[in-house]
Design an enzyme around this catalytic site. Sequence first.
Site, PDB file in Angstrom:
ATOM      1  N   ARG A 157       0.041  10.414 -33.126  1.00 48.54           N
ATOM      2  CA  ARG A 157       0.617  10.760 -32.157  1.00 48.54           C
ATOM      3  C   ARG A 157      -0.392  11.272 -31.075  1.00 48.54           C
ATOM      4  O   ARG A 157      -1.446  10.848 -30.877  1.00 48.54           O
ATOM      5  CB  ARG A 157       1.961  11.707 -32.126  1.00 48.54           C
ATOM      6  CG  ARG A 157       3.103  11.489 -31.155  1.00 48.54           C
ATOM      7  CD  ARG A 157       4.347  11.966 -31.489  1.00 48.54           C
ATOM      8  NE  ARG A 157       4.460  13.572 -31.617  1.00 48.54           N
ATOM      9  CZ  ARG A 157       5.171  14.389 -32.056  1.00 48.54           C
ATOM     10  NH1 ARG A 157       6.413  13.865 -31.822  1.00 48.54           N
ATOM     11  NH2 ARG A 157       5.232  15.644 -31.964  1.00 48.54           N
TER      12      ARG A 157
ATOM     13  N   LYS B  79      12.045  23.130 -26.994  1.00 44.23           N
ATOM     14  CA  LYS B  79      12.225  21.945 -26.292  1.00 44.23           C
ATOM     15  C   LYS B  79      13.608  21.411 -26.279  1.00 44.23           C
ATOM     16  O   LYS B  79      14.526  21.561 -27.281  1.00 44.23           O
ATOM     17  CB  LYS B  79      11.464  21.139 -26.891  1.00 44.23           C
ATOM     18  CG  LYS B  79      11.436  20.449 -28.235  1.00 44.23           C
ATOM     19  CD  LYS B  79      10.293  19.779 -28.860  1.00 44.23           C
ATOM     20  CE  LYS B  79      10.457  19.494 -30.171  1.00 44.23           C
ATOM     21  NZ  LYS B  79       9.250  18.826 -31.030  1.00 44.23           N
TER      22      LYS B  79
ATOM     23  N   TYR C 214      40.455   1.221 -30.459  1.00 47.08           N
ATOM     24  CA  TYR C 214      39.678  -0.063 -30.383  1.00 47.08           C
ATOM     25  C   TYR C 214      39.340  -0.946 -31.598  1.00 47.08           C
ATOM     26  O   TYR C 214      38.718  -0.163 -32.495  1.00 47.08           O
ATOM     27  CB  TYR C 214      38.491   0.038 -29.427  1.00 47.08           C
ATOM     28  CG  TYR C 214      38.657   0.786 -28.376  1.00 47.08           C
ATOM     29  CD1 TYR C 214      39.352   0.001 -27.263  1.00 47.08           C
ATOM     30  CD2 TYR C 214      38.192   1.942 -27.675  1.00 47.08           C
ATOM     31  CE1 TYR C 214      39.731   0.576 -25.932  1.00 47.08           C
ATOM     32  CE2 TYR C 214      38.371   2.647 -26.357  1.00 47.08           C
ATOM     33  CZ  TYR C 214      39.167   1.722 -25.545  1.00 47.08           C
ATOM     34  OH  TYR C 214      39.266   2.406 -24.242  1.00 47.08           O
TER      35      TYR C 214
ATOM     36  N   MET D  21      35.290   6.947 -26.170  1.00 41.88           N
ATOM     37  CA  MET D  21      34.282   7.676 -25.165  1.00 41.88           C
ATOM     38  C   MET D  21      34.673   9.166 -25.133  1.00 41.88           C
ATOM     39  O   MET D  21      33.832  10.201 -25.138  1.00 41.88           O
ATOM     40  CB  MET D  21      34.366   7.092 -23.963  1.00 41.88           C
ATOM     41  CG  MET D  21      33.276   7.682 -22.822  1.00 41.88           C
ATOM     42  SD  MET D  21      32.807   6.902 -21.226  1.00 41.88           S
ATOM     43  CE  MET D  21      32.476   5.075 -21.522  1.00 41.88           C
TER      44      MET D  21
HETATM   45  C1  LIG Z   1       8.942  19.595 -32.020  1.00 35.02           C
HETATM   46  C2  LIG Z   1       7.722  19.931 -32.687  1.00 35.02           C
HETATM   47  C3  LIG Z   1       7.610  21.087 -33.298  1.00 35.02           C
HETATM   48  C4  LIG Z   1       8.856  21.890 -34.013  1.00 35.02           C
HETATM   49  O1  LIG Z   1       9.324  21.063 -35.408  1.00 35.02           O
HETATM   50  P1  LIG Z   1      10.325  21.532 -36.313  1.00 35.02           P
HETATM   51  O2  LIG Z   1      10.491  20.246 -37.292  1.00 35.02           O
HETATM   52  O3  LIG Z   1      11.677  21.216 -35.561  1.00 35.02           O
HETATM   53  O4  LIG Z   1      10.290  22.773 -36.742  1.00 35.02           O
HETATM   54  C5  LIG Z   1       6.279  21.681 -33.765  1.00 35.02           C
HETATM   55  N1  LIG Z   1       5.337  21.221 -33.417  1.00 35.02           N
HETATM   56  C6  LIG Z   1       5.228  20.011 -32.492  1.00 35.02           C
HETATM   57  C7  LIG Z   1       3.868  19.514 -31.903  1.00 35.02           C
HETATM   58  C8  LIG Z   1       6.529  19.549 -32.204  1.00 35.02           C
HETATM   59  O5  LIG Z   1       6.421  18.477 -31.351  1.00 35.02           O
END
Ligand SMILES: *Cc1c(COP(=O)(O)O)cnc(C)c1O
Length: 382
Positions: free
Chosen positions: A143, A44, A272, A320
């Site tokens: 969640r 992801k 800055y 930036m």
């Molecule tokens: C992002 C995610 C993972 C992977 O987690 P890591 O700690 O990066 O290995 C696994 N399961 C779910 C449901 C996630 O959202």
Amino acid sequence: MNHFSTQYQQQRAWVNINHQALVDNVQALKSFLNPHTQLMAVIKADAYGHGAVKVAQTILQSGVDSLAIATLPEGIELREAGILAPIMILGAINSIEQIKDIVKYNLEPTLCTPHQAFIFGETLAQLNATLSVHLKLDTGMSRLGTHWHNGIDFVNYIQQFPQLHISSIYSHLATADDVDTTVMKLQHSRFEEVISALKATGVDIPRLHLANSAGTLCDRTLHYDMVRVGLALYGIYPAPHLHDTIKLQPALEVKARITQIKTLSPGTGVSYGHTFKCDQATKIAVVGIGYADGIPRLLSNKMKVIIRGKFADQIGNITMDQLMLNITDFPDLEVEETVTLLGKEGDLEITADDWANSIGTISWEILCSFKHRLPRVVIENS
Ligand SMILES: *Cc1c(COP(=O)(O)O)cnc(C)c1O
């Protein structure tokens, strides 16, 4: 944008992605897993900033069994690039429009509630289609997912829809990176409780999975049929106490070039707000990378870089597009020289953990912070 970033790949600032490190990390993970356990790679957020399509191509060749992404467009991107492996969507999809695309692109959704299952069931019936789905139980992350107490009812409900093929049942750990394993063990036992109750009703148990990177590394009893690994694949340990499990190598390096060098007299302020003032004659280098590229501005006056195998201090507020270094101890540096912001040079290394610890965040967030203005350069061999 893409055309120019290819043409000028290593001219201002860039991210190297070491694909050999990805391959080695996959091998290290696979030899650590229980023999029947599959490896699902979590790619992801553009593979945590490493470039999802290219990462997918490399790791699928190295023995990763399936992929996970968070959103529908992330899945479509992979399919349009010709990736054929199973792809699970971790996020919750509730709209009919998106369900149609899930079918079209042969993606596998996560179902978190009976309501969601109903929408999927109805839409698939209209389309005269079926889908492999993954059921999510909430065992303590609070969640996504159906509360574990209602797990049996949830599974039974979904079995009423002939369009929905239950491919797996899973849950997600909230504290697997913690030295204290109390909550993790509680989640594990809740998961077990649902599964054994299901077994007792004679239900065919599909694949089961529970572990993220931390869960995978800390306890083999969490491996089940599959593990969902993100961070460790990219070579970062989820917690310091898990370092002695397997050998991982960070795959991502951040590099930039020096664009100007000058000497400032004592008392001169830098950048800055003049948060750095020279207490003596100071030679500085301007480097062509800044917070718009994803270097956290909170690292101002706190970070180091590596040049010619030596540490140099960053000074003044990060801007930036640029940041400044104190190079008083580097007499013969020249414009256009390369600086390592994250990565390894000789014996010295700066990691995403170093940055995360300096500014009170986690390495996951650091990896995801690099912007598309930084070209991703694939390195095949380190
Ligand atoms: C992002 C995610 C993972 C992977 O987690 P890591 O700690 O990066 O290995 C696994 N399961 C779910 C449901 C996630 O959202």
